[in-house]
Design an enzyme around this catalytic site. Sequence first.
Site, PDB file in Angstrom:
ATOM      1  N   TYR A   1      -1.651   0.109   9.936  1.00 44.92           N
ATOM      2  CA  TYR A   1      -1.923  -0.626   8.699  1.00 44.92           C
ATOM      3  C   TYR A   1      -0.697  -0.564   7.787  1.00 44.92           C
ATOM      4  O   TYR A   1      -0.167  -1.589   7.347  1.00 44.92           O
ATOM      5  CB  TYR A   1      -3.162  -0.021   8.015  1.00 44.92           C
ATOM      6  CG  TYR A   1      -3.358  -0.465   6.599  1.00 44.92           C
ATOM      7  CD1 TYR A   1      -3.542  -1.812   6.299  1.00 44.92           C
ATOM      8  CD2 TYR A   1      -3.355   0.466   5.548  1.00 44.92           C
ATOM      9  CE1 TYR A   1      -3.719  -2.223   4.989  1.00 44.92           C
ATOM     10  CE2 TYR A   1      -3.532   0.062   4.244  1.00 44.92           C
ATOM     11  CZ  TYR A   1      -3.709  -1.282   3.967  1.00 44.92           C
ATOM     12  OH  TYR A   1      -3.870  -1.681   2.672  1.00 44.92           O
TER      13      TYR A   1
ATOM     14  N   THR B   1       0.815  -1.213   0.000  1.00 40.97           N
ATOM     15  CA  THR B   1       0.000   0.000   0.000  1.00 40.97           C
ATOM     16  C   THR B   1       0.848   1.262   0.000  1.00 40.97           C
ATOM     17  O   THR B   1       1.965   1.273   0.544  1.00 40.97           O
ATOM     18  CB  THR B   1      -0.909   0.003   1.250  1.00 40.97           C
ATOM     19  OG1 THR B   1      -1.479   1.306   1.411  1.00 40.97           O
ATOM     20  CG2 THR B   1      -0.138  -0.320   2.516  1.00 40.97           C
TER      21      THR B   1
END
Length: 327
Positions: free
Chosen positions: A141, A117
């Site tokens: 995350y 990501t």
Amino acid sequence: MQNILVTGGAGYIGSHACKALKAAGYQPVAFDNLSTGWAQAVQYGPLVEGDLLNPEAVKAAFDTYRPVAVMHFAALSLVGESMQKPEKYWRTNVNAALNLIEAAQAAECRAFIFSSTCATYGEHDGVRLDEETPQNPINAYGGSKRAIENILRDFDNSHGLRHVIFRYFNVAGADPQAEIGEQHVPETHLIPIVLDAISGKRPALTVYGTDYHTPDGTCIRDYIHVCDLVDAHILGLKRLLDGGESRIFNLGTGSGFSVREVIRAAEEATGQPVPWVEGARRAGDAASLVSGSARAMDELGWVARRSDLPTMIADAWRWHMKEGFVR
Ligand code: UDP
């Protein structure tokens, strides 16, 4: 036909990857615990219902299907939640990936495609992010995904498990045939929430922060169509199966759009107003995340075909108008 193990194959991106794999002549084997995915989204190959946190279940999937490659999509992926429960993100994402990577290595499966990501980059104040930009994640995350990137690097160096890591920007849209699409419970992503607000499924969109240091005060993101994204995965898979080296690629379009611009585009695409209200910033949100994606185009020959906002919103809207999956 070669089997490809697709973790999270019942989820949003994983199910689109399964469709693309089947179209490209592979058999996708979806491995999913159905905690957030949908059995009905598994339409293109078998479903193995299992949990990546259970090493025996993972090993059994390799023994049964002997996949030539893994695509690893399954993960906890909500920035906001990761700020509230960092321990959950670190434990789940890293342990699940490590079990999978070890099982792949033990089974002599030598090709691993990983969903990473742009959240691994952190805050860089308007700079276009390319693959060499230093990684400094500002939420758990992104931190957990960066840790898995590092594990993959070590397994390549020590065991020859080759990988392609894709760092996604903001994935949106749906299968143009509307066989599958984005459906999270609860939904937290901007475009489906905008569509919920238009159709009255929720009263209004709350815009998280209008005082960012951006031209209109709202956050800027780089949106990419899920079909373009999974196309890159097929190219990455071929690279590894053809003996190519491990490599990291950003996947975005290089164009950023603010939350207000997404709202306007949705109003134009659907012909209906978006009810919205101003809200506070969401912890963990960077002001602007825009990719430099030249590497994927140059080295994989990747082309984004549907990643303009009107097409992404129209495809998502077509899916939104269907009933969706039920458990
Ligand atoms: N966003 C918003 N309201 C919402 C959901 C998202 O204003 O209800 C904003 C969010 O702050 C971010 C952008 O929309 O700037 C994209 O958020 P999303 O959750 O879709 O993806 P993320 O960037 O967190 O991966």
